[in-house]
Design a protein around this motif. Structure first.
Motif, PDB file in Angstrom:
ATOM      1  N   GLN A  79       4.998 -27.732 -19.061  1.00  0.00           N
ATOM      2  CA  GLN A  79       5.784 -26.635 -19.830  1.00  0.00           C
ATOM      3  C   GLN A  79       7.068 -27.327 -20.778  1.00  0.00           C
ATOM      4  OE1 GLN A  79       7.335 -24.629 -16.700  1.00  0.00           O
ATOM      5  NE2 GLN A  79       5.220 -23.686 -15.995  1.00  0.00           N
ATOM      6  N   VAL A  80       7.274 -26.345 -21.889  1.00  0.00           N
ATOM      7  CA  VAL A  80       8.492 -26.662 -22.437  1.00  0.00           C
ATOM      8  C   VAL A  80       9.564 -26.997 -21.908  1.00  0.00           C
ATOM      9  CG1 VAL A  80      10.006 -26.122 -24.533  1.00  0.00           C
ATOM     10  CG2 VAL A  80       7.256 -25.689 -24.660  1.00  0.00           C
ATOM     11  N   PRO A  81      10.287 -27.991 -21.813  1.00  0.00           N
ATOM     12  CA  PRO A  81      11.544 -28.215 -20.917  1.00  0.00           C
ATOM     13  C   PRO A  81      12.806 -27.877 -21.602  1.00  0.00           C
ATOM     14  CG  PRO A  81      10.911 -30.321 -21.941  1.00  0.00           C
ATOM     15  CD  PRO A  81       9.883 -29.255 -22.354  1.00  0.00           C
ATOM     16  N   PHE A  82      12.838 -27.105 -22.563  1.00  0.00           N
ATOM     17  CA  PHE A  82      14.044 -26.605 -23.164  1.00  0.00           C
ATOM     18  C   PHE A  82      14.235 -24.995 -23.082  1.00  0.00           C
ATOM     19  CE2 PHE A  82      13.169 -30.827 -25.009  1.00  0.00           C
ATOM     20  CZ  PHE A  82      14.347 -31.451 -24.792  1.00  0.00           C
ATOM     21  N   ALA A  83      15.212 -24.615 -22.967  1.00  0.00           N
ATOM     22  CA  ALA A  83      15.216 -22.956 -22.979  1.00  0.00           C
ATOM     23  C   ALA A  83      15.374 -22.573 -24.359  1.00  0.00           C
ATOM     24  CB  ALA A  83      16.481 -22.600 -22.165  1.00  0.00           C
ATOM     25  N   ARG A  84      15.781 -23.315 -25.173  1.00  0.00           N
ATOM     26  CA  ARG A  84      16.138 -22.857 -26.661  1.00  0.00           C
ATOM     27  C   ARG A  84      16.252 -24.019 -27.566  1.00  0.00           C
ATOM     28  NH1 ARG A  84      20.535 -22.259 -23.592  1.00  0.00           N
ATOM     29  NH2 ARG A  84      22.358 -23.028 -24.558  1.00  0.00           N
ATOM     30  N   LEU A  85      16.408 -23.445 -28.972  1.00  0.00           N
ATOM     31  CA  LEU A  85      16.728 -24.537 -29.902  1.00  0.00           C
ATOM     32  C   LEU A  85      18.121 -24.546 -30.089  1.00  0.00           C
ATOM     33  CD1 LEU A  85      15.651 -26.514 -32.040  1.00  0.00           C
ATOM     34  CD2 LEU A  85      15.396 -24.418 -33.542  1.00  0.00           C
ATOM     35  N   LYS A  86      18.884 -26.007 -30.081  1.00  0.00           N
ATOM     36  CA  LYS A  86      19.996 -25.971 -30.599  1.00  0.00           C
ATOM     37  C   LYS A  86      20.265 -27.075 -31.436  1.00  0.00           C
ATOM     38  CE  LYS A  86      21.303 -26.897 -26.190  1.00  0.00           C
ATOM     39  NZ  LYS A  86      22.094 -27.233 -25.054  1.00  0.00           N
ATOM     40  N   ILE A  87      20.941 -26.484 -32.683  1.00  0.00           N
ATOM     41  CA  ILE A  87      21.220 -27.484 -33.734  1.00  0.00           C
ATOM     42  C   ILE A  87      22.758 -27.865 -33.785  1.00  0.00           C
ATOM     43  CG2 ILE A  87      20.780 -28.390 -36.011  1.00  0.00           C
ATOM     44  CD1 ILE A  87      18.172 -27.765 -34.344  1.00  0.00           C
ATOM     45  N   LYS A  88      23.272 -28.877 -33.876  1.00  0.00           N
ATOM     46  CA  LYS A  88      24.837 -29.062 -33.797  1.00  0.00           C
ATOM     47  C   LYS A  88      25.229 -30.252 -34.670  1.00  0.00           C
ATOM     48  CE  LYS A  88      25.604 -27.356 -29.223  1.00  0.00           C
ATOM     49  NZ  LYS A  88      26.344 -27.630 -27.932  1.00  0.00           N
ATOM     50  N   VAL A  89      26.185 -29.895 -35.407  1.00  0.00           N
ATOM     51  CA  VAL A  89      26.697 -30.956 -36.488  1.00  0.00           C
ATOM     52  C   VAL A  89      28.095 -31.319 -35.670  1.00  0.00           C
ATOM     53  CG1 VAL A  89      28.062 -31.434 -38.575  1.00  0.00           C
ATOM     54  CG2 VAL A  89      26.064 -29.837 -38.693  1.00  0.00           C
ATOM     55  N   LYS A  90      28.183 -32.882 -35.382  1.00  0.00           N
ATOM     56  CA  LYS A  90      29.174 -33.520 -34.827  1.00  0.00           C
ATOM     57  C   LYS A  90      29.714 -34.699 -35.627  1.00  0.00           C
ATOM     58  CE  LYS A  90      28.456 -31.414 -30.590  1.00  0.00           C
ATOM     59  NZ  LYS A  90      29.614 -30.942 -29.566  1.00  0.00           N
ATOM     60  N   PRO A  91      30.984 -35.167 -35.140  1.00  0.00           N
ATOM     61  CA  PRO A  91      31.541 -36.209 -35.845  1.00  0.00           C
ATOM     62  C   PRO A  91      30.647 -37.629 -35.542  1.00  0.00           C
ATOM     63  CG  PRO A  91      33.147 -35.198 -34.438  1.00  0.00           C
ATOM     64  CD  PRO A  91      31.882 -34.558 -34.233  1.00  0.00           C
ATOM     65  N   GLU A  92      30.019 -37.574 -34.634  1.00  0.00           N
ATOM     66  CA  GLU A  92      28.969 -38.804 -34.336  1.00  0.00           C
ATOM     67  C   GLU A  92      27.891 -38.339 -33.404  1.00  0.00           C
ATOM     68  OE1 GLU A  92      31.092 -42.747 -32.685  1.00  0.00           O
ATOM     69  OE2 GLU A  92      32.427 -40.950 -31.881  1.00  0.00           O
ATOM     70  N   ILE A  93      26.790 -39.011 -33.754  1.00  0.00           N
ATOM     71  CA  ILE A  93      25.287 -38.528 -32.990  1.00  0.00           C
ATOM     72  C   ILE A  93      25.579 -38.908 -31.588  1.00  0.00           C
ATOM     73  CG2 ILE A  93      24.088 -38.201 -35.105  1.00  0.00           C
ATOM     74  CD1 ILE A  93      22.804 -41.002 -34.473  1.00  0.00           C
ATOM     75  N   ILE A  94      26.485 -39.695 -31.091  1.00  0.00           N
ATOM     76  CA  ILE A  94      26.703 -40.133 -29.534  1.00  0.00           C
ATOM     77  C   ILE A  94      28.102 -40.588 -29.698  1.00  0.00           C
ATOM     78  CG2 ILE A  94      26.267 -42.478 -29.768  1.00  0.00           C
ATOM     79  CD1 ILE A  94      25.911 -39.948 -26.586  1.00  0.00           C
ATOM     80  N   SER A  95      28.892 -39.384 -28.888  1.00  0.00           N
ATOM     81  CA  SER A  95      30.479 -39.810 -29.114  1.00  0.00           C
ATOM     82  C   SER A  95      30.900 -41.167 -28.328  1.00  0.00           C
ATOM     83  CB  SER A  95      31.234 -38.977 -28.306  1.00  0.00           C
ATOM     84  OG  SER A  95      32.547 -38.878 -28.558  1.00  0.00           O
ATOM     85  N   PHE A  96      31.478 -42.233 -29.155  1.00  0.00           N
ATOM     86  CA  PHE A  96      32.181 -43.406 -28.563  1.00  0.00           C
ATOM     87  C   PHE A  96      33.368 -43.749 -28.923  1.00  0.00           C
ATOM     88  CE2 PHE A  96      31.242 -48.406 -28.299  1.00  0.00           C
ATOM     89  CZ  PHE A  96      31.470 -48.164 -26.860  1.00  0.00           C
ATOM     90  N   ARG A  97      33.657 -42.923 -30.284  1.00  0.00           N
ATOM     91  CA  ARG A  97      35.098 -43.239 -30.911  1.00  0.00           C
ATOM     92  C   ARG A  97      35.613 -44.624 -30.820  1.00  0.00           C
ATOM     93  NH1 ARG A  97      36.975 -38.687 -26.322  1.00  0.00           N
ATOM     94  NH2 ARG A  97      35.583 -37.049 -27.098  1.00  0.00           N
ATOM     95  N   ARG A  98      34.822 -45.189 -31.515  1.00  0.00           N
ATOM     96  CA  ARG A  98      35.192 -46.908 -31.605  1.00  0.00           C
ATOM     97  C   ARG A  98      34.821 -47.168 -32.985  1.00  0.00           C
ATOM     98  NH1 ARG A  98      38.333 -49.654 -27.294  1.00  0.00           N
ATOM     99  NH2 ARG A  98      38.149 -47.840 -25.891  1.00  0.00           N
ATOM    100  N   PRO A  99      35.601 -47.644 -33.765  1.00  0.00           N
ATOM    101  CA  PRO A  99      35.310 -47.705 -35.228  1.00  0.00           C
ATOM    102  C   PRO A  99      34.422 -48.956 -35.400  1.00  0.00           C
ATOM    103  CG  PRO A  99      37.624 -48.598 -34.888  1.00  0.00           C
ATOM    104  CD  PRO A  99      36.997 -47.691 -33.655  1.00  0.00           C
ATOM    105  N   GLY A 100      33.569 -48.819 -36.380  1.00  0.00           N
ATOM    106  CA  GLY A 100      32.618 -49.976 -36.654  1.00  0.00           C
ATOM    107  C   GLY A 100      31.481 -50.009 -35.843  1.00  0.00           C
TER     108      GLY A 100
END
Length: 249
Positions: A79-100
């Motif tokens: 089965q499809v394991p997601f209830a819906r489609l979510k598209i989000k714009v974020k500062p990072e594609i995974i938040s780490f908040r460390r430069p470089g």
């Protein structure tokens, strides 16, 4: 049978909002569900749908020079394991908040799954150094499974990793450290940060746990891998752990 994909790719995206609109329109037309995170540094996606629809979604990405080398990890579910489609714009594609920690010029050094499997079996790397598998995921994910003997950290979110790793740094100096995570994105950022902090003995597991399962299986791994959808976790053969609950019902 539903096709599930997980992928991430670091590449400069000048207009993340416009790109998000393109991705949303294409995914909706193909009746895909899941989540896509978009930032100026790239894209991180988990999507599910029919096999032909998934390939139709990926085709324009693969034709885009910005996404040359995009690597996709596949699994299947009833089965499809997601209830819906979510598209989000974020500062990072995974938040780490460390430069470089965005691989703008080069990725952190990687090690292939089959090489890691060999190192774990023989008990050392090819230079005779001990190998420490460093889990960069949070405690909830680790509870479902991790590599045997891995260094796990008591963190609730990825941004907690630097402080949690600090007490272990001296003990890791004589080891080859292999950072790993679900699909590769967190361990890639973590490896870049650790190198910038002077830890030149760090590699990242290419394609993460899911890539390891896909290419090697479960050698040296205990349990399942937590995933961010209704399947809960995947076994080393990439079947959903949630089947256990269904069988018991």
């Amino acid at each position: 049978m539903v096709t599930n994909i997980a992928a991430y790719h670091f590449t400069p995206i000048a207009r993340p909002e416009a790109f998000a609109d393109e991705i949303r329109e294409r995914a909706e037309q193909l009746a895909l569900r899941g989540s896509v995170l978009i930032a100026g540094e790239g894209v991180n996606l988990f999507l599910a749908g029919g096999a032909e629809a998934i390939e139709a979604f990926l085709a324009p990405l693969r034709a885009d020079p910005r996404f040359a080398g995009l690597r996709v990890k596949y699994s299947r579910s009833a089965q499809v394991p997601f209830a819906r489609l979510k598209i989000k714009v974020k500062p990072e594609i995974i938040s780490f908040r460390r430069p470089g920690t965005t691989p703008e010029d080069a990725r952190a050094p990687t090690v292939a799954p089959h090489v890691v499997a060999r190192w774990l079996e023989q008990g050392h790397d090819d230079d005779g150094r001990r190998v420490v598998m460093l889990d960069t995921r949070n405690a909830q994910e680790v509870a479902y499974g991790t590599f045997t003997g891995a260094l796990t950290l008591p963190i609730d979110k990825f941004t907690d990793l630097p402080a949690a790793l600090e007490p272990h740094r001296d003990a890791l100096k004589d080891a080859t450290v292999v950072s790993f995570c679900t699909g590769g994105i967190r361990c890639e950022k973590a490896a870049l940060w650790m190198q910038a902090e002077g830890m030149d003995n760090v590699l990242q597991l290419d394609d993460g746990i899911l890539g390891y399962f896909e290419q090697v299986g479960g050698a040296g791994y205990d349990g399942a891998c937590f995933v961010f959808d209704e399947r809960v976790a995947l076994r080393p053969d990439l079947t959903p752990l949630v089947d256990d609950a269904a069988d018991a019902a």
